[in-house]
Design a protein around this motif. Structure first.
Motif, mmCIF file in Angstrom:
data_model
loop_
_atom_site.group_PDB
_atom_site.id
_atom_site.type_symbol
_atom_site.label_atom_id
_atom_site.label_comp_id
_atom_site.label_asym_id
_atom_site.label_seq_id
_atom_site.Cartn_x
_atom_site.Cartn_y
_atom_site.Cartn_z
ATOM 1 N N VAL B 85 15.521 -97.056 -57.079
ATOM 2 C CA VAL B 85 15.930 -96.253 -56.282
ATOM 3 C C VAL B 85 17.018 -95.489 -56.835
ATOM 4 C CG1 VAL B 85 15.326 -97.287 -53.837
ATOM 5 C CG2 VAL B 85 17.602 -97.616 -55.023
ATOM 6 N N GLU B 86 17.017 -94.455 -56.400
ATOM 7 C CA GLU B 86 18.423 -93.079 -56.812
ATOM 8 C C GLU B 86 19.622 -94.031 -56.448
ATOM 9 O OE1 GLU B 86 18.223 -91.693 -60.004
ATOM 10 O OE2 GLU B 86 15.810 -90.678 -59.781
ATOM 11 N N TYR B 87 20.898 -93.465 -56.797
ATOM 12 C CA TYR B 87 21.858 -94.209 -56.294
ATOM 13 C C TYR B 87 22.364 -93.121 -55.024
ATOM 14 C CZ TYR B 87 26.627 -94.816 -54.263
ATOM 15 O OH TYR B 87 27.286 -95.037 -53.504
ATOM 16 N N GLY B 88 22.932 -93.491 -53.878
ATOM 17 C CA GLY B 88 22.734 -92.097 -53.093
ATOM 18 C C GLY B 88 23.265 -92.675 -52.172
ATOM 19 N N TYR B 95 20.289 -100.489 -54.149
ATOM 20 C CA TYR B 95 20.604 -99.882 -55.345
ATOM 21 C C TYR B 95 22.071 -101.167 -55.405
ATOM 22 C CZ TYR B 95 22.840 -97.406 -59.538
ATOM 23 O OH TYR B 95 23.061 -97.330 -60.578
#
Lengths: 503, 138
Positions: B85-88, B95
């Motif tokens: 996953v993208e960090y957000g 993450y």
């Protein structure tokens, strides 16, 4: 040949789509599309006067302290309540802590991840970028996660929890930290500073503060420890990848007066104002307006000041509207807010010179953000020192029955404002303008683009299938739209949007 | 020390599984050596709970690991195979979970996820609380 691409942008906080028109390898037009309606402001109507202290921090899980502070200041502005000196110091400290953790995480985890994009695999610094910023495993990524986890503990010690604390109240704060609490906070801050100086700056804060011109920056960069630091690498990599020549926008910058304290603690305050075309003007709250011609809202017919505007969602079929963000304007101008704006409004000599050749840029926004801890850390150490354990942390503000007030905060991402009207002790009107509302705003009533939309114009896009350059520009504003549903998912996707009710 | 870390947003119906299990756990007898944590939306800031534990049971809503409505345990190896996953904001916890090897937590600490896909009724919350306790105390 012209083409239009629309991308759902990840690694921003929440829901955002960016639509750009590309012609001959460059962005020729752009639209920032906020895709989520929340309704926090509508939730506030009819509630008790102090409810904003609990509800509005839920606007965001990253900058909840900023919203809490804005909510408290709005009530103080309404009533004329004063805040104890200790209360002011503690508020500044937790706001500073929120900025410290935000700034290093944004750069290392969100922005710099794009430097590992395959688009740059032929660049000389690509492998080094991967080594430092590869998601989940990059050396700098892991260091930032380890170092930044300690900073919210300062807020938890002083405010009971983080995020979504409610310990800031009109008149001060509800807690009275012990000497041991304060020493523990100072220890956490010192630990963070040691890491920040070693890994991010590659030098002491004091050494970095000596860098006051572009020539001095280049000299600083030549020293080995600076060259190898994350800041030094970001400068080198950003220049090689061209990030210093993309993202110039309207070149109007807004910052709120912040950290103003009497006596020896007054140094380092954010003066507040608007910087535009070598001209800096004093900030005046009454010059703020919200415009909605291109937003999914109904007009109230009472004017654009947030004390008069409302949050009434509306999606008529023939509308030109394309975003759930409104379009805030200052003196009818689209203005950018954030750490770079802080520096330019405060006439920082280094950044004033750095914006001269090509204007603002994605790289300069990140440099302003990554060096903000160097400005904050000495201030925060001084604020801890100034706390008088024998003096009050709270003084009664009286009751809140009638009137109107506003609370402004220079939050991690820039200008944050809450506007409030009370009648018979109940909230009659509440409006919030967050930093991202300024930066990610759609076009205004005169069809003038918002700050990010304008900053995207001219951005080179080498491969429309991989428009990483668009990501650089948009992410350099450190967007925070809203919170979406999280869950541990097998395919890595978000579970979509929650319609709480408006932004 | 073993920990049960319940994650989620109690004000959001689609994301309140972890907090509801936390509330239920407060009514249960917690075995010695097990600590129950209201992880909320802390994301990366939950790291210190992994650093000083022998086993961490994360309770959260899950998606894609089983059938809708199914209460299940997901071992670390399966979490590690999930798409990155993208960090957000929406990915803070996941993450963190995927960073655990680089952070030196895995393999020293045993990490197990207890979750349910979709909305949970009261019976499922009770069952999840007991499952989390069994895993944490096992």
């Amino acid at each position: 040949m012209a083409e239009t691409i629309q991308m759902a942008l990840n690694r921003v906080e929440g829901d955002l789509e960016v639509k750009v028109a590309i012609d001959d390898g460059r962005v020729t037009d752009a639209w920032m599309i906020g895709t989520m309606y929340r309704g926090i402001e509508k939730m506030m109507a009819g509630r008790a006067a102090l409810d904003g202290l609990v509800i509005t921090p839920r606007v965001c899980g990253i900058c909840s302290t900023s919203h809490l502070l804005a909510a408290a200041r709005a009530l103080e502005n309404l009533s004329g309540a004063t805040v104890s000196y200790n209360g002011r110091l503690l508020r500044h400290l937790v706001l500073g802590a929120e900025k410290l953790q935000n700034d290093v995480r944004h750069v290392a985890l969100m922005f710099a991840a794009d430097l590992t994009n395959k688009r740059y695999q032929d660049k000389a610094l690509y492998q080094e970028a991967v080594k430092r910023f590869q998601p989940f495993s990059g050396k700098s990524v892991i260091e930032v996660i380890q170092a930044s986890k300690k900073i919210p503990e300062i807020i938890a010690i002083l405010g009971g929890q983080w995020p979504h604390s409610s310990f800031i109240v009109p008149g001060g704060i509800t807690s009275e930290p012990s000497g041991a609490d304060l020493r523990q906070c100072q220890m956490l801050l010192s630990e963070f500073r040691r890491w920040y100086e070693k890994s991010i700056l590659g030098c002491s804060v004091e050494r970095w503060q000596q860098v006051k011109s572009a020539a001095q920056l280049d000299s600083w960069l030549e020293e080995e420890s600076h060259f190898e630091s994350d800041l030094g690498f970001l400068i080198r990599c950003g220049r090689e990848f061209g990030l210093d020549r993309m993202g110039s926008g309207h070149e109007s910058f807004l910052a709120v007066p912040e950290h103003g304290l009497p006596g020896i603690a007054s140094g380092g305050a954010v003066i507040g104002g608007v910087a535009s075309q070598d001209n800096i003007t004093e900030f005046m709250e009454e010059k703020i307006s919200e415009q909605i011609r291109y937003s999914h809202y109904q007009d109230t017919g009472k004017g654009g000041h947030p004390m008069d505007t409302a949050t009434r969602p509306s999606v008529p079929g023939d509308s030109k509207a394309y975003s759930w963000c409104k379009a805030p304007r200052y003196d009818a101008q689209a203005v950018e807010t954030g750490p770079l704006a802080e520096l330019l409004v405060n006439e920082d000599p280094l950044f004033q010179e750095l914006v001269q050749p090509h204007g603002s840029s994605a790289l300069l926004r990140e440099l302003a953000r990554l060096t903000r801890p160097a400005r904050l850390l000495p201030l925060m150490e001084g604020w801890f020192h100034d706390i008088d354990m024998k003096a009050p942390f709270y003084q009664s503000p009286g009751e809140f029955i009638e009137g109107e007030g506003f609370g402004l905060v220079q939050a991690p991402r820039g200008f944050l404002g809450h506007w409030l009207q009370l009648s018979r002790g109940r909230i009659e009107h509440y409006q919030i303008i967050a930093p991202t509302t300024w930066n990610a705003s759609p076009r205004d009533d005169l069809a003038k683009r918002g700050p990010i939309e304008e900053a995207l114009i001219g951005t080179p896009v080498q491969d429309p299938e991989n428009p990483v350059e668009v990501g650089h520009v948009v992410r350099s504003f450190d967007l925070c739209m809203v919170c979406s549903v999280h869950a541990v998912t097998k395919n890595g996707s978000s579970l979509g949007r929650v319609h709480f009710g408006a932004v | 020390m073993n920990k049960i870390v319940c994650a989620g947003n109690r004000f959001c119906p689609e994301d309140c599984f972890g907090p509801l299990v936390y509330d239920r756990l407060l009514l249960e007898t917690i075995p010695p050596g097990v600590e129950v944590i209201d992880g909320g939306l802390a994301g990366l800031d939950l790291l210190h709970h992994f650093e000083d534990s022998d086993r961490v049971v994360v309770v959260d809503r899950v998606h894609g690991f089983g059938e809708p409505g199914e209460l299940l345990t997901v071992m670390w190896d399966e979490i590690a195979q999930s798409k990155a996953v993208e960090y957000g904001h929406s990915a803070g916890l996941q993450y963190l979970l995927l960073c655990l090897p680089a952070l030196g937590i895995i393999p020293q600490v045993e990490v197990i996820l207890v979750g349910q896909d979709g909305s949970a009724d009261e019976a499922a919350i009770v069952a999840a609380a007991r499952m989390a306790l069994e895993v944490a105390d096992g």
